[in-house]
Scaffold this motif. Structure first.
Motif, short mmCIF file in Angstrom:
data_model
loop_
_atom_site.label_atom_id
_atom_site.label_comp_id
_atom_site.label_asym_id
_atom_site.label_seq_id
_atom_site.Cartn_x
_atom_site.Cartn_y
_atom_site.Cartn_z
N ASP A 173 0.85 -1.19 0.00
CA ASP A 173 0.00 0.00 0.00
C ASP A 173 0.89 1.24 0.00
N HIS A 174 0.83 1.99 -1.09
CA HIS A 174 1.66 3.17 -1.24
C HIS A 174 0.80 4.36 -1.63
N ASN A 175 1.45 5.50 -1.85
CA ASN A 175 0.72 6.72 -2.17
C ASN A 175 1.36 7.41 -3.37
N HIS A 176 1.78 6.62 -4.37
CA HIS A 176 2.39 7.20 -5.55
C HIS A 176 1.38 8.09 -6.27
N TYR A 177 1.82 9.28 -6.64
CA TYR A 177 0.94 10.25 -7.31
C TYR A 177 -0.33 10.50 -6.50
N TRP A 178 -0.21 10.39 -5.19
CA TRP A 178 -1.31 10.66 -4.26
C TRP A 178 -2.52 9.76 -4.54
#
Length: 408
Positions: free
Chosen positions: A287-292
């Protein structure tokens, strides 16, 4: 403000709109002397037609000129009111880049300051602080537009990138608060600016904002087609490298496509798009937040549950909810978690379990109060809970309903 004479209130809002008496008089079709007499209280404003015209020019609710509060969506959080809507609308109506095309470039704010402000705005949104965000958006929009108009060369690309993000932030929060037309306008602007920023992934994220606004406006089919079309163009493979950034944007396009398909009852397409998103989430690896985007395996499950709710299968949504890893869920940002709990409240309501529906709203309210108290869909769920509860609702539900301004 409520105790001021009406002329003083007109003067106050004229000054806030940075209008001289002459400019205001010209727009009103009156003389400067007439405006001056009104503002000093020498001349009375006793015609409603003139009052409404003044309110329109000053971009405020006429109730403010009369010394009354315009209708607010909540008595607790002041999520967004008519003043803020009109401030944001006025900022969206600016065309600084076009003016700069004909005239000298304006002095722009430093890009380092803009980067910090945009990052702060994203976090404010993802922590569910919508009231704070809507109050900051007008200035942020104006600053980002000035930066986009004022920089050239390599800095122009970064300025455009930042402006596209601000438009996306504006679109996202406006859609949540029920201002769908403005959300669509902001998202559409973001798509255009992202192309100037020469960033396909940014344009891909902007596409999801446009499609979310379209779905909110009842245009789910074109939203589905647009999401799938752009997802196919950004899909890893061929000349597209399978980076975490690309996979995240691609996956979000598929997830939003699934939500649009669910809105029109196309369960087969929902399953196909969720399968594709699952493959992308597996490749991202967490779970990441790439490009929000907050894209990853857990957000995928949240969308799977939300799609089930849209398809009317509340039982399936609740089943998916219980299968989500609690540590992984708790690691998500508050907006995502509270949004999911609102979806599950809808799911419980669909199967007639109003007690658990209410509990989901209470849990969401503890995480991100604006997500529950400010969203029209949450008000609908609360109204349903109150209507179907036998006898008086439990005190916590009654208290939350009061904060939301919702009655039976």
């Amino acid at each position: 403000m409520d105790e001021l004479p009406i002329g003083r209130r007109v003067a106050y809002w004229r000054t806030r709109r940075k209008m001289s008496q002459q400019v205001f008089a010209d727009r009103l079709g009156k003389s400067k002397s007439w405006v001056d007499k009104v503002e000093r209280g020498v001349r009375r404003l006793d015609k409603f037609s003139v009052l409404y015209e003044i309110a329109d020019i000053l971009q405020v609710d006429v109730q403010l000129l009369l010394g009354k509060d315009p209708e607010r969506r909540t008595d607790a959080l002041n999520c967004i009111d008519q003043i803020e809507v009109e401030e944001i609308r006025a900022a969206l109506e600016r065309y600084d880049s076009m003016s700069a095309y004909f005239d000298a470039r304006p002095y722009p704010p430093p890009l380092s300051d803009m980067r910090k402000a945009v990052n702060h705005a994203w976090l404010t949104y993802q922590y569910g602080r919508y009231g704070m965000l809507t109050r900051a958006l007008p200035k942020l929009l104006r600053d980002a537009q000035a930066a986009d108009a004022g920089y050239g060369g390599d800095q122009a690309l970064e300025a455009a990138h930042l402006l596209a993000q601000v438009y996306q932030i504006a679109s996202s929060v406006l859609r949540k608060l029920g201002e769908c037309d403005l959300a669509w306008l902001a998202a559409d602007r973001s798509m255009a600016v992202a192309q100037r920023a020469d960033d396909q992934l940014l344009a891909g994220v902007a596409t999801t904002r446009v499609c979310n606004a379209l779905v909110a406006m009842g245009r789910a089919r074109p939203a589905l087609e647009l999401n799938v079309n752009i997802a196919n163009r950004l899909a890893p493979g061929g000349g597209n490298e399978a980076t975490a950034d690309r996979l995240s944007v691609y996956g979000m396009l598929l997830l939003q496509g699934a939500m649009a398909a669910a809105r029109i009852g196309d369960s087969a397409t929902v399953d196909d798009l969720l399968t594709g998103a699952q493959e992308a989430a597996t490749l991202v690896g967490g779970d990441h937040n790439h490009y929000w985007t907050s894209f990853g395996p857990t957000n995928l499950e949240l969308h799977r549950a939300a799609a089930a709710v849209e398809l009317g299968d509340g039982g399936r949504a609740v089943e998916i909810h219980h299968g989500i890893s609690e540590p992984a869920f708790n690691a998500l940002l508050p907006e995502r978690r509270a949004h999911h709990l609102l979806d599950i409240a809808r799911g419980y309501a669909q199967i007639g379990d109003v007690a658990n529906a209410g509990d989901m709203l209470l849990r969401g309210d503890r995480l991100a109060p604006s997500e529950i108290r400010c969203r029209p869909i949450a008000h609908e769920v609360m109204s349903d809970i109150l209507r179907r509860t036998r006898g008086a609702p439990p005190p916590p539900i009654a208290e939350l309903a009061e904060h939301m301004g919702v009655g039976v």
